[in-house]
Scaffold this motif. Structure first.
Motif: not given
Ligand code: C2E
Ligand code: MG
Ligand code: MG
Ligand code: MG
Length: 277
Positions: A66-91
């Motif tokens: 809601x705050x950032x609009x439609x965010x593309x993978x390039x702008x959130x996948x790296x942080x999701x990978x660093x934090x490990x959130x990508x595992x949950x997102x990937x599931x």
């Protein structure tokens, strides 16, 4: 000499650094809350055969903030990978993909369509990855042979033996693997032979030049010949013009993806058989 100018400069505090660290923390916590609030969206883009018939779709993640609009993978996948959130997102992506595949399997017109999902290295490294995939398939009653997992070459660089074992276990379940962004890494012929993959996806960077540069055509031709020898299906990504399509078709590529055939759109809203422009 130990405290040379260059080194001192590296240590000097810059307000910008704090800003960047701060915005990464904010991004990570926004994303964490966004996931809980159900803000992830799965988009899909068609993949067509030589006759422009849709044969598959690739799932592409978006974050509807809601705050950032439609965010593309390039702008959130790296942080999701660093934090490990990508595992949950990937599931979650796997679950969505299986739900979609199960729906398509119910209609004879769409039962042949495959669905590809992108994997991240962190996901693959999780000890329960194979179970996660099997669980998603079983929960939704999705046909395993229609699910494709896209990996990049770099994911084979560490612990190749384990990666190969994981892919073999998936293959035993009839799940197939595609090598994404192919040609951008350092794969040799002998290396590719060892990998239990069934498809290569030629990177978009080759496509943009293929129309102008004969060297580029020769490179793509070499990839296609190599894939033929290894009996791999060849897909090419990033086809934007009729001219590119014509040249690539001529080279004997099996399948095509790109804006020419359709942009990524919310998977719940697409006509799975339509390849538009
Ligand atoms: P990718 O897997 O190589 O996906 C292809 C990218 O190219 C997508 O960007 C797609 O929208 C874009 N594309 C497709 N056709 C064209 C075209 O004709 N021209 C141009 N210029 N671009 C085209 P997108 O959606 O921004 O995704 C970027 C990357 O993010 C993906 O590259 C993939 O590596 C990663 N990604 C996306 N979804 C997921 C996911 O669910 N999990 C993981 N781990 N990574 C994902
Ligand atoms: Mg991909
Ligand atoms: Mg790709
Ligand atoms: Mg790519």
């Amino acid at each position: 000499a130990a405290l040379s100018g260059g080194r001192t400069r590296l240590c000097r505090f810059e307000p910008r650094m704090l800003d960047e660290a701060q915005s990464r923390v904010t991004l990570a916590s926004d994303l964490r809350r966004g996931i809980s609030a159900g803000q992830l969206r799965l988009y899909a883009q068609p993949i067509v055969d030589r006759d422009r018939r849709v044969i598959a779709h690739e799932g592409l993640l978006r974050w509807e903030s809601p705050a950032r609009g439609l965010v593309a993978p390039a702008d959130f996948i790296p942080i999701a990978e660093q934090t490990g959130m990508i595992v949950e997102m990937g599931a979650w992506v796997l679950e969505e993909a299986c739900r979609v595949l199960a729906g398509w399997a119910e209609r004879p017109e769409t039962a042949h369509l495959a669905f590809s999902v992108n994997l991240s290295e962190r996901q693959l490294r999780a000890s329960d990855f194979v179970q996660t995939v099997c669980h998603a398939l079983e929960t939704h009653g999705a046909p395993a042979e229609r699910l494709k997992l896209e990996m990049t070459e770099s994911m084979f660089h560490t612990d190749i033996d384990r990666t190969v074992r994981v892919l073999r276990a998936l293959l035993a379940e009839h799940v197939r693997v595609s090598l994404d962004d192919f040609g951008t890494g350092y794969s040799s012929l002998s290396y590719l032979r060892q990998l239990p993959v069934q498809q290569v996806k030629i990177d978009r960077s080759f496509v943009t030049r293929v129309v102008e540069d004969p060297d580029e055509v020769a490179i793509v031709k070499t990839i296609v010949d190599l894939a033929d020898i290894l009996r791999l299906q060849v897909v090419v990504e990033g086809v934007e013009t009729e001219e590119q399509f014509a040249v690539l078709r001529e080279l004997g590529i099996d399948a095509f993806q790109g804006y020419l055939f359709g942009r990524p759109a919310p998977v719940s809203e697409i006509d799975p058989l339509a390849a538009g422009g």
